[in-house]
Design an enzyme around this catalytic site. Structure first.
Site, mmCIF file in Angstrom:
data_model
loop_
_atom_site.group_PDB
_atom_site.id
_atom_site.type_symbol
_atom_site.label_atom_id
_atom_site.label_comp_id
_atom_site.label_asym_id
_atom_site.label_seq_id
_atom_site.Cartn_x
_atom_site.Cartn_y
_atom_site.Cartn_z
ATOM 1 N N CYS A 105 0.945 -1.212 -0.008
ATOM 2 C CA CYS A 105 0.021 -0.076 -0.023
ATOM 3 C C CYS A 105 0.913 1.040 -0.073
ATOM 4 O O CYS A 105 1.220 1.960 1.177
ATOM 5 C CB CYS A 105 -0.953 -0.053 1.158
ATOM 6 S SG CYS A 105 -1.901 -1.642 1.346
ATOM 7 N N CYS B 25 -0.728 3.758 11.283
ATOM 8 C CA CYS B 25 -0.533 5.098 11.816
ATOM 9 C C CYS B 25 -1.732 5.389 12.725
ATOM 10 O O CYS B 25 -2.292 6.354 12.724
ATOM 11 C CB CYS B 25 -0.382 6.261 10.587
ATOM 12 S SG CYS B 25 -1.682 6.419 9.560
#
Length: 435
Positions: free
Chosen positions: A235, A364
């Site tokens: 990704c 994240c």
């Protein structure tokens, strides 16, 4: 002066989804998410420029803006390609609002960026008082409630607006708020100071160095790609970690970067076109494993066991992106949707990894469901995987769960309000090896 203690104002159901097992750690985590990381970090492309040469460039920029009291620049052990800029708060007095100045209102995403050192771009401006002149000094506030009407001419009064700093006006109202089909672009307000103390330099990213958060740099160091290997970034957008992988490999070997968005891949290309080892593809990584082996096909989908190392920096809720002044996720079902896609991607990654290969899973965000719960699930689902210590270590250990004991959680890295060695964003890293 008002400042939020949670990015989920008025949303207790969302707060309850963050840490279901380790709930005692929730309150300090929520308050920490609202605060700004104090240190600015750049990753230097050491194949183009030496760290010392880029340091000199930064020093000149800082000295030109702040004079003899310019903030210190320093490096970190185990991360030789990284430079840090300390905050200004030790040299300059605290910034406070001047009631005599006119006010600018910005949205929360723009507000978060300027607290990290950015200037204010036109799309982020919600309101500007009438008769505000070019070069005029203004007070800048963020609207946490989302109720400020775009283009307002009067001073916006709200108990949920927060003072962010002072700036100099570079665009007037007629440029920002007009009926043109072309929205205004460019810097509307140049920040002169902010309450976080982070130097207001804007983004100095170039081919020589990238503005990048510490955990994202650590993440690729944990992957530890080697020259000549075949590495997959599942990704890849926006491509910062992809370029770091290629740099650590000396641009020797093969780095395959996938992303399912054509526009995101297009935006990556200028950043990645200088690396001969990188190939990019617009492709859905949940379908990255080929149904049948075909040696003539070089692009995705790929045969099983095609890669020496895989980075799965998974799509996530993004709740680690400090300062989080107001959460963009508004519904519990949206928050609960991320682990499903993360597990699907993880399953593809395991199949694509060669025996003995390394898989790094990162996010994240800070939720247990997207971090430690994915690790616990993976260890149950794939008996041929085991955890390795995620070094170099700059984060703290992961949380324990009923099916993830302290022996395993200590191998993980969780960047949060406690345990981490640096004040940075929320992040999670796990390193696996396939038997």
């Amino acid at each position: 002066m008002f400042y939020p203690k949670s990015p989920f104002l008025g949303s207790p159901l969302l707060e309850g989804e963050i840490l279901k097992v380790n709930s005692a750690a929730l309150a300090p985590l929520l308050e920490w998410l609202c605060l700004t990381p104090k240190v600015t970090t750049y990753r230097v492309n050491t194949h183009r420029i030496s760290v010392e040469a880029f340091r000199e460039k930064l020093e000149h920029k800082l000295e030109a803006r702040y004079g003899p009291k310019s903030p210190k620049i320093y490096g970190l052990p185990n991360l030789p390609e990284m430079l840090c800029i300390e905050p200004l708060v030790t040299q300059f007095p605290e910034v406070s609002a001047d009631p005599s100045l006119k006010e600018i209102i910005v949205d929360t995403s723009c507000g978060a960026a300027l607290l990290r050192g950015a200037h204010i771009y036109a799309p982020g401006v919600l309101a500007m008082e009438s008769n505000t002149q070019l070069q005029e000094s203004v007070s800048v506030y963020a609207d946490l409630s989302g109720k400020c009407k775009r283009g307002s001419v009067t001073r916006y009064e709200s108990s949920e607006k927060i003072f962010l700093g002072t700036g100099k006006v570079l665009m007037q109202r007629y440029q920002l708020f007009n009926d043109s089909h072309e929205p205004a672009t460019g810097v509307a307000v140049e920040m002169q100071s902010n309450v976080s103390g982070v130097p207001s330099l804007g983004d100095l990213s170039s081919k020589d160095a990238l503005l990048q958060n510490l955990p994202s740099i650590v993440c690729v160091r944990v992957l530890d790609p080697q020259p000549g290997e075949r590495v997959l970034d599942m990704c890849a957008a926006p491509g910062n970690k992809t370029s770091h992988i290629a740099e650590l490999m000396g641009d020797q070997g093969s780095v395959v970067a996938l992303d399912n968005s054509k526009s995101r891949v297009r935006s990556m290309l200028p950043k990645l076109e200088h690396y001969k080892s990188i190939t990019t593809h617009v492709f859905d990584s949940t379908k990255a494993v080929a149904a049948a082996h075909n040696e003539t096909v070089t692009g995705p989908p790929f045969p099983s066991a095609s890669f020496d190392r895989i980075l799965l920096d998974a799509p996530c809720s993004g709740l680690g992106n400090r300062p989080l002044l107001s959460c963009s996720v508004k519904q519990v079902k949206v928050l609960q949707s991320y682990p499903n896609i993360q597990r699907r991607l993880f399953g593809q990654a395991v199949q694509l990894l060669r025996p003995g290969g390394i898989l790094v899973y990162s996010t994240c965000t800070v939720t247990e469901a997207e971090c430690e719960c994915i690790v616990a699930w993976a260890l149950r689902k794939f008996p041929d995987l085991h955890l390795l210590d995620a070094t170099p270590r700059w984060g703290g250990p992961g949380f324990t769960l009923p099916d993830l004991d302290a022996t395993k959680s200590r191998l993980l890295q969780r960047f949060g309000p406690s345990g981490a060695s640096a004040d940075t964003v929320g992040f999670f890293i796990a390193k696996f090896q396939k038997d």
